[in-house]
Design a protein around this motif. Structure first.
Motif, PDB file in Angstrom:
ATOM      1  N   SER A 180      -3.133  -3.104   3.251  1.00  0.00           N
ATOM      2  CA  SER A 180      -4.110  -3.556   4.587  1.00  0.00           C
ATOM      3  C   SER A 180      -3.201  -3.366   6.033  1.00  0.00           C
ATOM      4  O   SER A 180      -2.464  -4.479   6.057  1.00  0.00           O
ATOM      5  N   GLY A 181      -3.531  -2.277   6.724  1.00  0.00           N
ATOM      6  CA  GLY A 181      -3.058  -2.088   8.189  1.00  0.00           C
ATOM      7  C   GLY A 181      -4.317  -3.889   8.233  1.00  0.00           C
ATOM      8  O   GLY A 181      -2.905  -4.397   9.535  1.00  0.00           O
ATOM      9  N   LYS A 182      -4.369  -4.496   8.292  1.00  0.00           N
ATOM     10  CA  LYS A 182      -5.720  -6.026   9.357  1.00  0.00           C
ATOM     11  C   LYS A 182      -4.543  -6.884   8.731  1.00  0.00           C
ATOM     12  O   LYS A 182      -3.918  -7.637   9.306  1.00  0.00           O
ATOM     13  N   LEU A 183      -3.928  -6.884   7.671  1.00  0.00           N
ATOM     14  CA  LEU A 183      -2.937  -7.363   6.767  1.00  0.00           C
ATOM     15  C   LEU A 183      -1.601  -7.576   7.161  1.00  0.00           C
ATOM     16  O   LEU A 183      -1.294  -8.860   8.347  1.00  0.00           O
ATOM     17  N   LYS A 204       2.499  -8.939  10.819  1.00  0.00           N
ATOM     18  CA  LYS A 204       3.547  -8.406  12.336  1.00  0.00           C
ATOM     19  C   LYS A 204       3.842  -9.593  13.369  1.00  0.00           C
ATOM     20  O   LYS A 204       4.321  -9.981  14.020  1.00  0.00           O
ATOM     21  N   ASN A 205       2.294  -9.911  13.611  1.00  0.00           N
ATOM     22  CA  ASN A 205       1.937 -10.392  14.513  1.00  0.00           C
ATOM     23  C   ASN A 205       2.423 -12.304  14.119  1.00  0.00           C
ATOM     24  O   ASN A 205       3.369 -12.756  15.486  1.00  0.00           O
ATOM     25  N   LEU A 206       2.409 -12.130  13.618  1.00  0.00           N
ATOM     26  CA  LEU A 206       2.217 -14.743  13.533  1.00  0.00           C
ATOM     27  C   LEU A 206       4.042 -14.040  13.396  1.00  0.00           C
ATOM     28  O   LEU A 206       4.413 -15.272  13.468  1.00  0.00           O
ATOM     29  N   LEU A 240       7.422 -10.032  14.776  1.00  0.00           N
ATOM     30  CA  LEU A 240       8.246  -9.100  14.490  1.00  0.00           C
ATOM     31  C   LEU A 240       8.274  -7.769  15.672  1.00  0.00           C
ATOM     32  O   LEU A 240       6.935  -7.077  16.049  1.00  0.00           O
ATOM     33  N   ASN A 241       8.947  -6.954  15.657  1.00  0.00           N
ATOM     34  CA  ASN A 241       8.880  -5.811  16.727  1.00  0.00           C
ATOM     35  C   ASN A 241       8.803  -4.609  15.622  1.00  0.00           C
ATOM     36  O   ASN A 241       9.746  -3.766  15.707  1.00  0.00           O
ATOM     37  N   LEU A 242       7.857  -4.324  15.242  1.00  0.00           N
ATOM     38  CA  LEU A 242       7.351  -3.101  14.508  1.00  0.00           C
ATOM     39  C   LEU A 242       6.675  -2.682  15.338  1.00  0.00           C
ATOM     40  O   LEU A 242       5.431  -2.915  15.255  1.00  0.00           O
ATOM     41  N   ASN A 243       6.413  -0.536  14.602  1.00  0.00           N
ATOM     42  CA  ASN A 243       5.939  -0.093  15.561  1.00  0.00           C
ATOM     43  C   ASN A 243       5.520   0.601  13.661  1.00  0.00           C
ATOM     44  O   ASN A 243       5.985   2.155  13.794  1.00  0.00           O
ATOM     45  N   PHE A 244       4.160   0.483  13.712  1.00  0.00           N
ATOM     46  CA  PHE A 244       3.088   1.546  12.947  1.00  0.00           C
ATOM     47  C   PHE A 244       2.736   2.462  12.787  1.00  0.00           C
ATOM     48  O   PHE A 244       2.059   2.562  13.771  1.00  0.00           O
ATOM     49  N   ASN A 245       2.779   3.812  12.079  1.00  0.00           N
ATOM     50  CA  ASN A 245       2.167   4.706  11.448  1.00  0.00           C
ATOM     51  C   ASN A 245       1.173   4.768  11.095  1.00  0.00           C
ATOM     52  O   ASN A 245       0.955   5.145   9.756  1.00  0.00           O
ATOM     53  N   LYS A 251       9.271   6.883  10.878  1.00  0.00           N
ATOM     54  CA  LYS A 251       8.042   6.183  11.371  1.00  0.00           C
ATOM     55  C   LYS A 251       7.640   5.358   9.895  1.00  0.00           C
ATOM     56  O   LYS A 251       8.148   5.588   8.566  1.00  0.00           O
ATOM     57  N   LEU A 252       7.680   3.835  10.282  1.00  0.00           N
ATOM     58  CA  LEU A 252       6.618   3.251   9.258  1.00  0.00           C
ATOM     59  C   LEU A 252       5.160   3.676   9.262  1.00  0.00           C
ATOM     60  O   LEU A 252       4.603   2.755  10.155  1.00  0.00           O
ATOM     61  N   ASN A 253       5.433   4.037   8.156  1.00  0.00           N
ATOM     62  CA  ASN A 253       3.668   4.857   7.762  1.00  0.00           C
ATOM     63  C   ASN A 253       3.194   3.498   6.927  1.00  0.00           C
ATOM     64  O   ASN A 253       3.817   2.991   5.918  1.00  0.00           O
ATOM     65  N   ILE A 254       1.681   3.159   7.436  1.00  0.00           N
ATOM     66  CA  ILE A 254       1.155   2.288   6.263  1.00  0.00           C
ATOM     67  C   ILE A 254      -0.315   3.654   5.944  1.00  0.00           C
ATOM     68  O   ILE A 254      -1.131   4.061   6.749  1.00  0.00           O
ATOM     69  N   GLU A 255      -0.360   3.374   4.590  1.00  0.00           N
ATOM     70  CA  GLU A 255      -1.715   4.136   3.962  1.00  0.00           C
ATOM     71  C   GLU A 255      -2.995   2.676   4.366  1.00  0.00           C
ATOM     72  O   GLU A 255      -2.526   2.498   3.507  1.00  0.00           O
ATOM     73  N   TRP A 256      -3.965   3.439   4.723  1.00  0.00           N
ATOM     74  CA  TRP A 256      -4.479   2.452   5.521  1.00  0.00           C
ATOM     75  C   TRP A 256      -5.662   1.982   4.536  1.00  0.00           C
ATOM     76  O   TRP A 256      -5.945   2.917   3.424  1.00  0.00           O
ATOM     77  N   THR A 257      -5.645   0.963   3.729  1.00  0.00           N
ATOM     78  CA  THR A 257      -6.782   0.502   2.937  1.00  0.00           C
ATOM     79  C   THR A 257      -6.907  -0.594   2.911  1.00  0.00           C
ATOM     80  O   THR A 257      -7.317  -1.561   4.264  1.00  0.00           O
ATOM     81  N   SER A 258      -8.275  -0.738   3.110  1.00  0.00           N
ATOM     82  CA  SER A 258      -9.797  -2.109   3.425  1.00  0.00           C
ATOM     83  C   SER A 258      -9.312  -3.593   3.066  1.00  0.00           C
ATOM     84  O   SER A 258      -8.458  -3.673   2.000  1.00  0.00           O
TER      85      SER A 258
END
Length: 82
Positions: free
Chosen positions: A45-48, A53-55, A58-63, A75-82
């Motif tokens: 989950s991209g939302k998670l 990351k904010n909680l 962490l200094n991370l940037n996701f693609n 890049k740190l790739n996240i395949e978005w799921t709900s």
């Protein structure tokens, strides 16, 4: 893409949505040189990930991607799921 620029793509699942998998993955990927060795594709989950990351500050940037073919080297790739 020439073979020397090709990075192995590694799919990483967070496991149980309510578990500690996403935290462990993010903290493991804070080393910026990790993408020198492989291209991570995280399935979750991209939302998670954005929330945690904010909680954890962490200094991370996701693609964020919708399919693995869109993953970008370096890049740190996240395949978005709900």
């Amino acid at each position: 893409m020439s073979p020397k620029n090709h990075k192995v793509r590694v799919g990483i699942s967070i496991g149980d949505f309510n578990g500690i998998g996403s935290e462990i993955i993010m903290k493991s990927l804070t080393d910026k040189t990790i993408t020198d060795f492989f291209t991570p594709i995280i399935f979750g989950s991209g939302k998670l990930f954005t929330y945690q990351k904010n909680l954890f500050k962490l200094n991370l940037n996701f693609n964020y991607i919708t399919e693995a073919a869109q993953a970008q080297n370096g890049k740190l790739n996240i395949e978005w799921t709900s």
